[in-house]
Design a protein around this motif. Structure first.
Motif, PDB file in Angstrom:
ATOM      1  N   LYS A 102       0.818  -1.235   0.000  1.00 46.88           N
ATOM      2  CA  LYS A 102       0.000   0.000   0.000  1.00 46.88           C
ATOM      3  C   LYS A 102       0.846   1.278   0.000  1.00 46.88           C
ATOM      4  O   LYS A 102       0.364   2.343  -0.361  1.00 46.88           O
ATOM      5  N   PHE A 103       2.114   1.170   0.399  1.00 50.75           N
ATOM      6  CA  PHE A 103       2.983   2.355   0.450  1.00 50.75           C
ATOM      7  C   PHE A 103       3.869   2.510  -0.788  1.00 50.75           C
ATOM      8  O   PHE A 103       4.652   3.450  -0.887  1.00 50.75           O
ATOM      9  N   LYS A 104       3.745   1.555  -1.727  1.00 49.48           N
ATOM     10  CA  LYS A 104       4.665   1.501  -2.866  1.00 49.48           C
ATOM     11  C   LYS A 104       4.798   2.837  -3.605  1.00 49.48           C
ATOM     12  O   LYS A 104       5.892   3.278  -3.897  1.00 49.48           O
ATOM     13  N   ASN A 105       3.680   3.483  -3.899  1.00 51.64           N
ATOM     14  CA  ASN A 105       3.751   4.748  -4.640  1.00 51.64           C
ATOM     15  C   ASN A 105       3.290   5.932  -3.797  1.00 51.64           C
ATOM     16  O   ASN A 105       2.806   6.923  -4.324  1.00 51.64           O
ATOM     17  N   THR A 130      -1.555  13.627  -1.642  1.00 51.77           N
ATOM     18  CA  THR A 130      -1.150  12.285  -1.187  1.00 51.77           C
ATOM     19  C   THR A 130      -2.093  11.735  -0.126  1.00 51.77           C
ATOM     20  O   THR A 130      -2.318  12.368   0.903  1.00 51.77           O
ATOM     21  N   ASP A 131      -2.612  10.553  -0.408  1.00 57.74           N
ATOM     22  CA  ASP A 131      -3.373   9.798   0.593  1.00 57.74           C
ATOM     23  C   ASP A 131      -2.340   8.949   1.347  1.00 57.74           C
ATOM     24  O   ASP A 131      -1.705   8.075   0.758  1.00 57.74           O
ATOM     25  N   ARG A 153      -5.658  16.890   6.077  1.00 64.51           N
ATOM     26  CA  ARG A 153      -6.768  16.461   6.940  1.00 64.51           C
ATOM     27  C   ARG A 153      -6.506  15.083   7.528  1.00 64.51           C
ATOM     28  O   ARG A 153      -5.879  14.238   6.897  1.00 64.51           O
ATOM     29  N   MET A 154      -6.984  14.915   8.733  1.00 65.07           N
ATOM     30  CA  MET A 154      -6.957  13.615   9.390  1.00 65.07           C
ATOM     31  C   MET A 154      -8.350  13.026   9.234  1.00 65.07           C
ATOM     32  O   MET A 154      -9.340  13.695   9.519  1.00 65.07           O
ATOM     33  N   HIS A 190      -7.633   5.188  10.611  1.00 66.44           N
ATOM     34  CA  HIS A 190      -7.458   6.603  10.303  1.00 66.44           C
ATOM     35  C   HIS A 190      -6.374   6.796   9.243  1.00 66.44           C
ATOM     36  O   HIS A 190      -5.591   5.880   8.966  1.00 66.44           O
ATOM     37  N   ALA A 191      -6.369   8.005   8.664  1.00 73.32           N
ATOM     38  CA  ALA A 191      -5.390   8.322   7.619  1.00 73.32           C
ATOM     39  C   ALA A 191      -5.166   9.820   7.592  1.00 73.32           C
ATOM     40  O   ALA A 191      -6.018  10.600   8.025  1.00 73.32           O
ATOM     41  N   TYR A 192      -4.014  10.206   7.061  1.00 73.99           N
ATOM     42  CA  TYR A 192      -3.725  11.618   6.804  1.00 73.99           C
ATOM     43  C   TYR A 192      -3.824  11.827   5.305  1.00 73.99           C
ATOM     44  O   TYR A 192      -3.313  11.027   4.525  1.00 73.99           O
ATOM     45  N   TYR A 193      -4.476  12.898   4.899  1.00 68.82           N
ATOM     46  CA  TYR A 193      -4.540  13.253   3.487  1.00 68.82           C
ATOM     47  C   TYR A 193      -3.944  14.651   3.309  1.00 68.82           C
ATOM     48  O   TYR A 193      -4.342  15.596   4.004  1.00 68.82           O
TER      49      TYR A 193
END
Ligand SMILES: [Fe+2]
Length: 211
Positions: A102-105, A130-131, A153-154, A190-193
């Motif tokens: 999932k982090f490849k690109n 970037t997601d 955004r979180m 959760h994620a940072y965008y």
């Protein structure tokens, strides 16, 4: 007053850990994050623990623990971050740190980590658009983030998929989000965008509850 310049600081960003602060003069615009246990009075107003803002032309009379951050040339830009190439060169790409598909690109880089007091600190840089990918943490991993450059955004999710989003917290320079973990340390997905190029500070070791 004890001062430690965190080791990932460089020519374009300076992050200091301060303890037993007295009469700390702020001249140019500086993010101050209160990581002590009590409110800090700045220009007659209380900065609560685990809250932050950008200050200038003022003095902090007294504080237990503060993080002080400055960045060049400014906290926001209509264009990309001026020192993006240097950050990418000096810091480590997420896929190298965590070689997951999932982090490849994923255009996300992390600085070295540093320790001060009972906290671990590091910086993240993400390119505009970037997601930074959905994830979770174990209960004892108490992270909080302070936005330094750009707007991002979180996001919180019910499940490990984009369509299950249920909350979005915008991050602008000088802002620290409240903990995403609950009183038992449990995290939602959760994620940072990153909407623009973004730099933010991660702090591990935050308290279980933040008022
Ligand atoms: Fe996280």
């Amino acid at each position: 007053m004890k001062r430690k310049l965190l080791k990932f600081s460089g020519p374009f960003i300076k992050v200091q850990y301060l303890e037993d602060v007295t009469d700390y003069d702020i001249k140019t615009r500086t993010i101050l994050l209160n990581i002590g246990e009590n409110p800090v009075l700045i220009a007659g107003k209380a900065l609560k623990p685990w809250h932050s803002s950008i200050f200038a032309n003022t003095t902090v009379p007294k504080a237990q623990k503060l993080v002080s951050i400055t960045i060049k040339p400014d906290y926001i830009s209509q264009k990309s971050f001026k020192y993006a190439a240097q950050a990418k060169k000096k810091w480590t790409r997420i896929y190298k740190l965590y070689p997951l598909q999932k982090f490849k690109n994923t255009n996300l880089w992390r600085s070295d980590t540093d320790k001060a007091g009972r906290f671990i600190f590091y910086l993240w840089f993400a390119s505009a658009g970037t997601d930074c990918r959905i994830h979770k943490h174990p209960n004892d991993f108490k992270e909080i983030h302070t936005q330094i450059f750009g707007v991002g955004r979180m996001q919180k999710f019910h499940e490990n998929k984009q369509s299950s989003i249920y909350q979005e917290v915008f991050m602008s320079p000088g802002y620290t989000h409240e903990p995403f973990y609950n009183a038992k340390g449990k995290y939602p997905w959760h994620a940072y965008y990153a909407d623009t190029d973004c730099i933010w500070l991660a702090i591990e070791g935050a308290p279980s509850r933040v008022s």
